[in-house]
Write a protein that holds these residues in place. Sequence first.
Motif, short mmCIF file in Angstrom:
data_model
loop_
_atom_site.label_atom_id
_atom_site.label_comp_id
_atom_site.label_asym_id
_atom_site.label_seq_id
_atom_site.Cartn_x
_atom_site.Cartn_y
_atom_site.Cartn_z
N GLY A 294 0.06 2.61 6.78
CA GLY A 294 0.29 3.01 5.40
C GLY A 294 0.60 4.48 5.21
N ALA B 251 4.24 5.19 5.80
CA ALA B 251 5.01 4.47 4.77
C ALA B 251 4.96 5.21 3.45
CB ALA B 251 4.47 3.05 4.60
N PHE B 252 3.76 5.65 3.06
CA PHE B 252 3.60 6.41 1.82
C PHE B 252 4.38 7.71 1.88
CE2 PHE B 252 1.11 10.19 0.56
CZ PHE B 252 1.46 10.22 -0.78
N THR C 273 8.17 7.07 1.69
CA THR C 273 8.59 6.64 0.35
C THR C 273 8.67 7.83 -0.60
OG1 THR C 273 7.60 4.46 0.64
CG2 THR C 273 8.05 5.15 -1.61
N GLY D 69 8.71 2.60 4.46
CA GLY D 69 8.83 3.69 3.50
C GLY D 69 10.27 3.97 3.12
N THR E 246 1.72 2.58 -1.15
CA THR E 246 3.06 3.12 -0.90
C THR E 246 3.81 3.39 -2.20
OG1 THR E 246 3.19 1.92 1.19
CG2 THR E 246 5.26 2.68 0.25
#
Length: 259
Positions: free
Chosen positions: A77, A80-81, A84, A152, A192
Amino acid sequence: MELFIAIAASAIIGMAIGLLGAGGSILIMPILVYVLGMTPSTAIPYSLGIVGITSLVSSIRYAKHLSINVYLLALFGTPAFCMTFFMRAFIIPSIPHLIHIAEYSYSIDSISMILLALLMAYASKRMITKDSEQHVHIVSPIVLSLFGIVIGIITGLTGIGGGFLIVPIMILFGGMNMREATFTSMVLIACTTLPSFVFEFFVQKYFHIDIFFFLLLGSLIGSFWGVYISHRIHQSTVRKIFGVVIAVLSFFIIIKEIA
């Protein structure tokens, strides 16, 4: 009438998120663009918020029966966060509206919708043909983090949650069963999308909070129903039905954008 159709569709999408943890969120963008007439760049903040909040609420209900794997959440995560947010804050604003290739010009909105349609086609294939239980492959933390970066990038470009990729990754490489992967997908999607949504909310000049509220309400009602019936319905059947719907919509988007 268009708003009523969009709210009804949001409820169905929310049900898919609550039931499957994947697949439903990918339908938000076509609803915003082709039913409500938004441009893709304008629609993405709405999609991020609706998908993120619906996933968060659904995950809270799942949390009564399941626990989250904090290690996998952080490993997958975090990149991905970060990716993004980086895409929405820096990369997307720097891309010109028109991209010139040879003698042709393509709008970034059309390119993003075609990319979305291709992702939808892939998602539909997985939902229709793949079983939920598959052989587990152990991969290194670096590979899982790379998967997170890919998610992301996709979320930043298209505004979708990426659950159709997160669920199989958690099953194949995280060693989870379907329900654990569904729960993890919801938490990851919320982590995300929501920070990027908050950023977009304050940056966007024209954000219709009333439209967002009604669409979110429909999605949340659907998600509550999806979580409720998740113990009482065969998920593979529902997954295949949504897969067919997604396949039809992906074909429609490609025809619409290249015509």
